[in-house]
Design a protein around this motif. Structure first.
Motif, short mmCIF file in Angstrom:
data_model
loop_
_atom_site.label_atom_id
_atom_site.label_comp_id
_atom_site.label_asym_id
_atom_site.label_seq_id
_atom_site.Cartn_x
_atom_site.Cartn_y
_atom_site.Cartn_z
N ILE A 40 26.33 35.79 52.00
CA ILE A 40 25.03 36.20 51.39
C ILE A 40 25.12 37.26 50.10
O ILE A 40 24.72 37.29 49.25
CB ILE A 40 24.10 36.31 52.39
CG1 ILE A 40 23.63 35.06 53.04
CG2 ILE A 40 22.71 37.06 51.75
CD1 ILE A 40 22.80 35.46 54.31
N ARG A 41 25.89 38.32 50.70
CA ARG A 41 26.10 39.39 50.01
C ARG A 41 26.92 39.29 48.61
O ARG A 41 26.86 39.86 47.87
CB ARG A 41 26.73 40.51 50.64
CG ARG A 41 26.23 40.98 51.82
CD ARG A 41 26.66 42.08 52.86
NE ARG A 41 26.29 42.17 53.94
CZ ARG A 41 25.68 43.36 54.31
NH1 ARG A 41 25.65 44.37 53.43
NH2 ARG A 41 25.21 43.63 55.56
N ARG A 42 27.78 38.18 48.57
CA ARG A 42 28.59 37.63 47.42
C ARG A 42 27.77 36.86 46.81
O ARG A 42 28.24 36.23 45.76
CB ARG A 42 29.86 37.06 48.00
CG ARG A 42 30.88 38.29 48.49
CD ARG A 42 32.16 37.70 48.86
NE ARG A 42 32.35 36.49 49.54
CZ ARG A 42 32.55 36.54 50.94
NH1 ARG A 42 32.42 37.68 51.62
NH2 ARG A 42 32.62 35.46 51.73
N GLY A 43 26.44 36.49 47.26
CA GLY A 43 25.52 35.69 46.39
C GLY A 43 25.55 33.90 46.53
O GLY A 43 25.17 33.01 45.72
N ARG A 44 26.17 33.66 47.69
CA ARG A 44 26.16 32.20 47.94
C ARG A 44 25.08 31.78 48.43
O ARG A 44 24.44 32.12 49.45
CB ARG A 44 27.40 31.87 48.99
CG ARG A 44 28.75 32.31 48.40
CD ARG A 44 29.87 31.65 48.69
NE ARG A 44 29.70 30.31 49.34
CZ ARG A 44 30.54 29.67 50.19
NH1 ARG A 44 31.59 30.42 50.42
NH2 ARG A 44 30.46 28.44 50.58
N VAL A 131 18.88 40.21 50.68
CA VAL A 131 20.10 40.80 51.11
C VAL A 131 20.06 42.15 51.17
O VAL A 131 20.70 42.77 52.16
CB VAL A 131 20.90 40.55 49.62
CG1 VAL A 131 22.04 41.55 49.37
CG2 VAL A 131 21.35 39.44 49.21
N VAL A 132 19.15 42.95 50.80
CA VAL A 132 18.68 44.22 51.53
C VAL A 132 18.36 44.31 53.00
O VAL A 132 18.77 44.97 53.63
CB VAL A 132 17.55 44.86 50.22
CG1 VAL A 132 16.74 46.24 51.17
CG2 VAL A 132 17.74 45.09 49.21
N GLU A 133 17.54 43.36 53.22
CA GLU A 133 17.08 42.92 54.70
C GLU A 133 18.39 43.01 55.67
O GLU A 133 18.48 43.49 56.34
CB GLU A 133 16.01 41.97 54.83
CG GLU A 133 14.72 41.87 54.34
CD GLU A 133 13.86 43.06 55.00
OE1 GLU A 133 14.14 43.47 56.10
OE2 GLU A 133 13.06 43.80 54.21
N VAL A 134 19.34 41.93 54.85
CA VAL A 134 20.46 41.72 55.75
C VAL A 134 21.31 43.15 55.85
O VAL A 134 21.94 43.59 56.80
CB VAL A 134 21.38 40.47 55.23
CG1 VAL A 134 22.81 40.64 55.89
CG2 VAL A 134 20.52 39.40 55.31
#
Length: 146
Positions: A40-44, A131-134
C-alpha cells in the motif's frame, strides 16, 4: 507440573496442537497484513482491499482462539484491527465507486475527461488518507507487528 485433562479434551498449553494451530494461523495473517502494508505504501491499488481482508481474518482468528489467548492483549488488538479495516475502507469504497462510474461515464464521450479527473482526484485523496492511517497504525498498536 502436568495439566489434568478430562476425557476427550486436548491440553491447551503453549505446545499443544491447538496452540500450534492458533499460532500458525495468527502468524499467517500478521504476515499478510504486514506484506499488504508495504505494498500500500508503494502505491499498489489492489492491496488496500487485501489489507482489509487480512484485518478481518486476523480479527476473526483472535476471536476464534480467544479461549487460548490473553484477552488483555488480544481485545485491544481486535479494536485496532477494526479501526484499521475501517480506515482502509474509505479508499477501497472510493475505488469501487470510481471503477463503476468510470465504466458508466465512458459511454458519454462529452463528459469523460472532467468526470474521470474528479473521480481520480477523489480516489487519490482517500487513498492518501488511508496510507496515513496505515502509517499511524504501528504508533497506535505497536504489537500488531510484534
Amino acid at each position: 507440573m502436568t495439566a489434568t485433562v478430562a476425557h476427550g479434551e486436548e491440553p491447551r498449553g503453549p505446545g499443544s496442537p491447538v496452540a500450534l494451530i492458533a499460532h500458525a494461523r495468527l502468524a499467517e495473517q500478521v504476515a499478510e497484513l504486514v506484506r499488504r502494508d508495504g505494498r500500500i505504501r508503494r502505491g499498489r491499488e489492489g492491496d488496500v482491499h487485501q489489507a482489509r481482508v487480512a484485518c478481518r481474518k486476523l480479527r476473526s482468528a483472535l476471536a476464534t482462539y480467544r479461549p487460548l489467548l490473553d484477552r488483555e492483549v488480544t481485545e485491544p488488538l481486535r479494536t485496532e484491527l477494526r479501526w484499521l479495516g475501517s480506515a482502509l475502507g474509505a479508499a477501497r469504497d472510493s475505488r469501487v465507486v470510481r471503477d463503476r462510474l468510470t465504466v458508466l461515464v465512458g459511454e458519454e464521450d462529452d463528459v469523460v475527461g472532467p468526470v474521470h479527473e474528479r473521480l481520480e482526484a477523489s480516489y487519490d485523496a482517500l487513498r492518501a488518507t488511508a496510507v496515513v492511517e496505515v502509517s499511524t497504525a504501528p504508533a497506535r498498536a505497536p504489537s500488531i507487528r510484534d
